[in-house]
Write a protein that holds these residues in place. Sequence first.
Motif, short mmCIF file in Angstrom:
data_model
loop_
_atom_site.label_atom_id
_atom_site.label_comp_id
_atom_site.label_asym_id
_atom_site.label_seq_id
_atom_site.Cartn_x
_atom_site.Cartn_y
_atom_site.Cartn_z
N GLY A 327 0.82 -1.21 0.00
CA GLY A 327 0.00 0.00 0.00
C GLY A 327 0.85 1.25 0.00
N ARG A 328 1.93 1.24 0.79
CA ARG A 328 2.84 2.38 0.82
C ARG A 328 3.53 2.55 -0.54
N LEU A 329 3.97 1.46 -1.14
CA LEU A 329 4.63 1.53 -2.44
C LEU A 329 3.69 2.11 -3.49
N SER A 330 2.43 1.72 -3.46
CA SER A 330 1.47 2.25 -4.43
C SER A 330 1.26 3.75 -4.23
N SER A 331 1.28 4.19 -2.98
CA SER A 331 1.09 5.61 -2.69
C SER A 331 2.29 6.44 -3.14
N LEU A 332 3.49 5.89 -2.95
CA LEU A 332 4.70 6.58 -3.41
C LEU A 332 4.70 6.70 -4.94
N ALA A 333 4.27 5.64 -5.61
CA ALA A 333 4.18 5.68 -7.07
C ALA A 333 3.15 6.69 -7.52
N PHE A 334 2.02 6.72 -6.85
CA PHE A 334 0.97 7.68 -7.18
C PHE A 334 1.50 9.11 -7.08
N SER A 335 2.21 9.39 -6.02
CA SER A 335 2.75 10.74 -5.82
C SER A 335 3.72 11.12 -6.93
N ALA A 336 4.62 10.21 -7.27
CA ALA A 336 5.60 10.50 -8.33
C ALA A 336 4.91 10.77 -9.66
N ASN A 337 3.88 9.97 -9.96
CA ASN A 337 3.14 10.18 -11.21
C ASN A 337 2.40 11.51 -11.20
N ALA A 338 1.80 11.85 -10.06
CA ALA A 338 1.04 13.09 -9.96
C ALA A 338 1.95 14.30 -10.16
N ILE A 339 3.18 14.23 -9.65
CA ILE A 339 4.13 15.33 -9.83
C ILE A 339 4.43 15.52 -11.31
N VAL A 340 4.69 14.43 -12.01
CA VAL A 340 4.97 14.53 -13.45
C VAL A 340 3.79 15.14 -14.19
N ASP A 341 2.60 14.70 -13.85
CA ASP A 341 1.41 15.24 -14.51
C ASP A 341 1.26 16.74 -14.27
#
Length: 478
Positions: A327-341
């Motif tokens: 769950g933590r890994l998915s949240s970290l990935a989400f954050s990184a993707n959101a920054i790029v967007d």
Amino acid sequence: MSSSISSSISRMSRSIPGSPMRPASTSISASRLPIQYVTMVATFQAHPILSESERALRDRFQPIFDEIRDGAIAREQSRELAFESVERLRKAGFLALRIPREHGGSGATLPQLFRLLVALGEADSNLPQILRAHFAFVEGRLNALDDDNRELWYARVVDGALFGAAMAERTAATETTVTLTRSDGDRWTLNGDKYYSTGTIYANWIVAAARDGETRVSLAVPRDRPGVSVVDDWDGFGQRLTGSGTTRFRDVHLDDDHVIRRFEAGQHPSDTYITAFYQTFHLAALAGIANAVLRDSIAFVQAKTRTFGVPGLSEPRHDPLVQRVVGRLSSLAFSANAIVDQVSATMQAVHEARLAGTSVPADYAAADIQAFQGQQIAIGQVLEATTLLFEVGGASAVSESRRLDRHWRNARTLASHNPAIQRERAIGDFYLNDKTPDAAWREAFEKTSTEPATPHTGGQPDVGDVVLAHAAEERDAA
């Protein structure tokens, strides 16, 4: 922070669907969440909601990304350069993503480009960095509204031309030492060495920085010209396949049409988002790594049938502690993707304002600041993910056959580009003293240009010189 730049950041953000700076009074139901915030990490979660044009691009390139992913571990283990992967992308038209449709390209927006780069980075994080200089050159042509030759460059890119970079040098000073001198008539001769020539070993053209007396020049050098040699001597422990080594020019003969532009030292364009563009390539590669970490952790856990300290068969995927890690890994990935967007959407807004003739200096500063802010957050979060990954498994997770360590090595190497501590200081200077990154760069350049250069003794350049050299590299390509 000046009111003009503050309002520019707010204006750019409000013009972007899904901006986190949307007025607080605006409510959005779950069913109407902005696309970029519900389409993250699509390869291992629910299918994303994409526009028709973006879906067509994803359908076109995802099979190639999958092929690249399948060979990533073998390439890493044998340090096999990614020539085959680059060629697949070239043949599929990936290099022409940003070329307008009326000129034979895909006409992709910046958010569409960077989402594809994130997906490519998930397959193999070396690939976005290999293509970084190429897309920066294309972006420069898209924004060079007074360039009479840009349609010629469009045609070459559509035909499959790939551009690498030869900008930085291994010197203690920030000065460019590669020389361009007049030979016969309209002929020129190029001499000198460059390092950190990312992507050049794969390229047809080399975008190079040189000096003609006191004048600086940006050049497009055919890779196959006699006297051009590229050496695969990049020895970094991560991003090992980017070909970021030495490029040598020995009496390379060029013509006038190989000179892209001329400018005086320190006189770099301020009406450009190219620095943010370059930085967002690293952010996209980092987001791709975060996605790959999540993908690999899920595959690893779902295949396991035993747990340390638990007798007999067990299913770690039902273990609350393992679920928490994933769950933590998915949240970290989400954050990184959101920054790029967010950063790519801001750049798209600036690009459209530039084409419409309505852009102002504060718009470009807004893009730079957002890219720098994204860097501060994404680096730590992705490095956390690349280490946390190993908490879902025991000793088998460190097997050489899995090469899960490549995620940390690649992320750490990407994080070392454009030192984050320097960018963090620049953000603080901006908010406290109204000094934009562009103004700070010019001030630093003026200061160093009045000081005598320190002869290179074979040691490492000063970090401040490295930052200035990278800034010059990014601006010279614009």
